[in-house]
Design a protein around this motif. Structure first.
Motif: not given
Length: 635
Positions: A6-7, A53, A55, A69, A71-72, A79, A81
């Protein structure tokens, strides 16, 4: 086909990070202004493997992370984001929910910048875009290997070299304006900056760090530091950074129990604790920690063009028992005290650095007797290219503190170092550690009267400069500062209005120039053939004499550590001819007593000290003499 997580993070990068081989992890970890699907924003990426979690919080969401929040990313412990429509200058932290459900707030371990203390938030910074102008410097480094060239380091604490007022520091720009021309004029080849990574307490001098990637905000911005380094290079001066991979401080916003568990320090508190410093040691068995630290070393070279790292506290890293009481001793799987993981880390660190930057300086601040610190890793060494010679430093400072009448009984303190001088590539350090915490300044270590203190310091500096090994001197020592170093005040520049300090300053400048201009003092520094005693045994008179040899020249050095004035003092010399004294520490211009010292001595056909030729000298008390043979002038 390149696979992405991701990202836009590459899966290969995350694999290497988990494996301990992500040498540039700063490029994808931390906060990076990027564009995603045509939208400007910041990608936040964090390693917190045991967090329930994570953030992102900051000014952009009123420090409420409920809508941000992270993402794992699979099972990587990472993590990530992307936050749209924010950019450089944003303050942020990570809000971590621990496995027990506790909420903690942490600064970004990979933050490039942060709030000035007492603030603890990270700040989004874009390090790209600086236009470097140091191509000529890099070409020069490649053409002149440091082993066979001068290396004369000026050690600096940026917060006390000069200041404008209490906690009103010079910026990197202001330091560049004043410090760099000064260092160049004094003849130093390198500046060594005491740690400039972000740290919460001024009195730690930067050795207890919270932000290993953050340029401390005390002195300005990351790009101002880039300008400082670039200007150093334009003056022909290299920059070495004090680097502290051995431990970190325990402040709540830092690395300690980062995700609620000990991921940076490791699970065994007996091994992690550094009780002498009140800090925690890194867990070098953890692959992600190795990626974090080795990437950090490369980061300073990639982004700031740092020319070398002085690696702090190597002895503490490699010895599990170092500075710990017996009840805290732990052992490796072989039953010994060696930190095998730290040893592997140091070898991998040096292999990696020299892979990317073959001309870099990697200096070990190591007080242990570990062998082969500066030998290549492929033959079992640790892979550094230089090591601080702590033995020489301790012996010589102990010797110089003796009353001159006692020195004849401790002559070995000035001669013993030559038994091991070529076992490593050494730097002879006269560092900040020797002029603080009640140890007194170098000048004030010298016994005797006011005048004798200055005479002996000039003598000591002469022997230091001509002893095999590269050199390092702490700021203020170049003019004989009387007081200890005071980390909260600036150096005593005003003493240069006094003749004794002004002439000492001139002497050090002259000595520095002599060092750089005499190949015999550095051309074969790591070769035992570069040194030959003329007379090593004259303990009774506390006099030593020796020869330094380059590839095609030699010099003769005589040092009188006694209060006695010797006329017709004879030494053997290797060749016939006219020997010219090009430095006399007792010259009136340097604060000595001789208004017209004899400059030239014709050798005589008188066998002495195993040589067929000799010269007869006048040798005043506490005097250092440096001779060269006049070219072409022989009997």
């Amino acid at each position: 086909m390149v696979q992405t997580a991701p990202n836009g993070i590459l899966k290969e990068d995350l694999y290497l990070f988990n494996e301990g081989s992500a040498h540039h992890s700063y490029r994808f970890m931390g906060a990076h202004p990027i564009q995603m699907d045509g939208i400007e924003g910041v990608r936040f990426t964090l390693w917190a493997p045991n967090a329930a979690e994570v953030r992102v919080i900051g000014g952009f969401n009123d420090w409420d992370g409920s809508s941000h929040r992270m993402d794992r990313v699979g099972s990587t412990g990472v993590f990530s984001l992307f936050v749209a429509e924010i950019g450089e200058g944003e303050l942020y932290k990570y809000e971590i929910i621990t496995p027990e459900g506790k909420v903690i707030r942490k600064a970004d371990p990979y933050a490039f910048f942060g709030e000035r203390r007492p603030g603890t938030a990270s700040i989004v910074a874009d390090l790209n875009g600086y236009a470097w102008k140091d191509e000529e410097w890099y070409a020069k480094k490649q053409a002149k290997p440091v082993y066979t060239n001068p290396l004369l380091i000026y050690e600096v604490h940026a917060g006390s070299w000069k200041i404008k007022g209490k906690e009103d520091f010079y910026t990197y720009d202001e330091l560049a304006e004043d410090m760099i021309p000064y260092v160049a004029d004094m003849g130093y080849t390198h500046i060594e900056l005491m740690p400039i990574s972000e740290h919460p307490l001024d009195q730690s001098w930067g050795y207890q760090i919270t932000g290993f990637y953050g340029v401390t905000s005390r002195y300005g911005t990351p790009k101002q530091l880039m300008q400082f380094v670039d200007k150093c290079h334009s003056f022909g001066i290299g920059v070495i950074l004090d680097w502290v991979p051995g431990h970190f401080c325990k402040d709540d916003h830092g690395l300690r129990l980062f995700d609620g568990t000990p991921i940076f320090e490791g699970p065994d508190p007996m091994r992690a604790e550094k009780p002498l410093w009140g800090t925690l040691g890194f867990d070098f068995s953890r692959n992600e920690v190795v990626s974090f630290l080795i990437s950090n070393a490369i980061y300073w070279m990639d982004m700031f063009h740092i020319d070398g790292l002085r690696v702090d506290a190597v002895a503490s890293m490699i010895n599990l028992h170092m500075d710990k009481p017996p009840h805290m001793h732990t052992y490796n799987y072989l039953g010994g005290p060696d930190n095998l993981d730290a040893l592997r880390f140091l070898k991998k660190l040096n292999e990696t650095v020299f892979h990317y930057y073959p001309d870099t300086l990697m200096l070990a601040e190591d007080s242990s007797a570990w062998p082969a610190v500066t030998s290549p890793t492929y033959i079992g060494g640790l892979g550094f290219n230089f090591k601080w010679n702590m033995g020489w430093m301790n012996d010589m400072l102990r010797y110089m503190a003796l009353d001159p009448s006692e020195r004849s009984h401790h002559h070995h303190l000035i001669t013993f170092s030559l038994l091991y001088a070529f076992s490593e590539n050494y730097i002879l350090p006269l560092s900040h550690d020797e002029v603080v915490h009640g140890k007194r300044s170098l000048l004030n270590k010298m016994p005797g009267t006011y005048e004798e203190k200055f005479a002996q310091l000039r003598l000591f500096y002469g022997y230091w400069m001509t002893h095999p090994g590269k050199k390092l001197l702490f700021m203020g020592s170049e003019w004989g500062q009387f007081d200890e170093w005071k980390d909260s005040d600036m150096l005593d520049w005003m003493v240069l209005d006094y003749d004794s300090h002004r002439t000492m300053h001139q002497y050090v400048k002259t000595l520095n120039r002599l060092y750089s201009n005499q190949p015999s003092l550095w051309e074969r520094d790591n070769n035992p053939d570069c040194f030959q005693w003329i007379d090593v045994h004259n303990a009774e008179q506390s006099i030593i004499s020796f020869i330094r040899r380059g590839n095609s020249d030699f010099s003769v050095i005589v040092a009188n550590f006694s209060r006695n004035d010797y006329h017709d003092y004879r030494i053997g010399v290797p060749e016939p001819g006219l020997y010219r004294s090009i430095l006399n520490s007792n010259d009136l211009q340097f604060g000595g007593t001789e208004t017209q010292p004899q400059l030239c001595y014709r050798s005589e056909n008188v066998a002495w000290h195993g040589h067929n030729q000799s010269i007869s000298l006048h040798l005043p008390p506490f005097t250092f003499l440096f001779f060269i043979l006049e070219p072409g002038d022989t009997h």
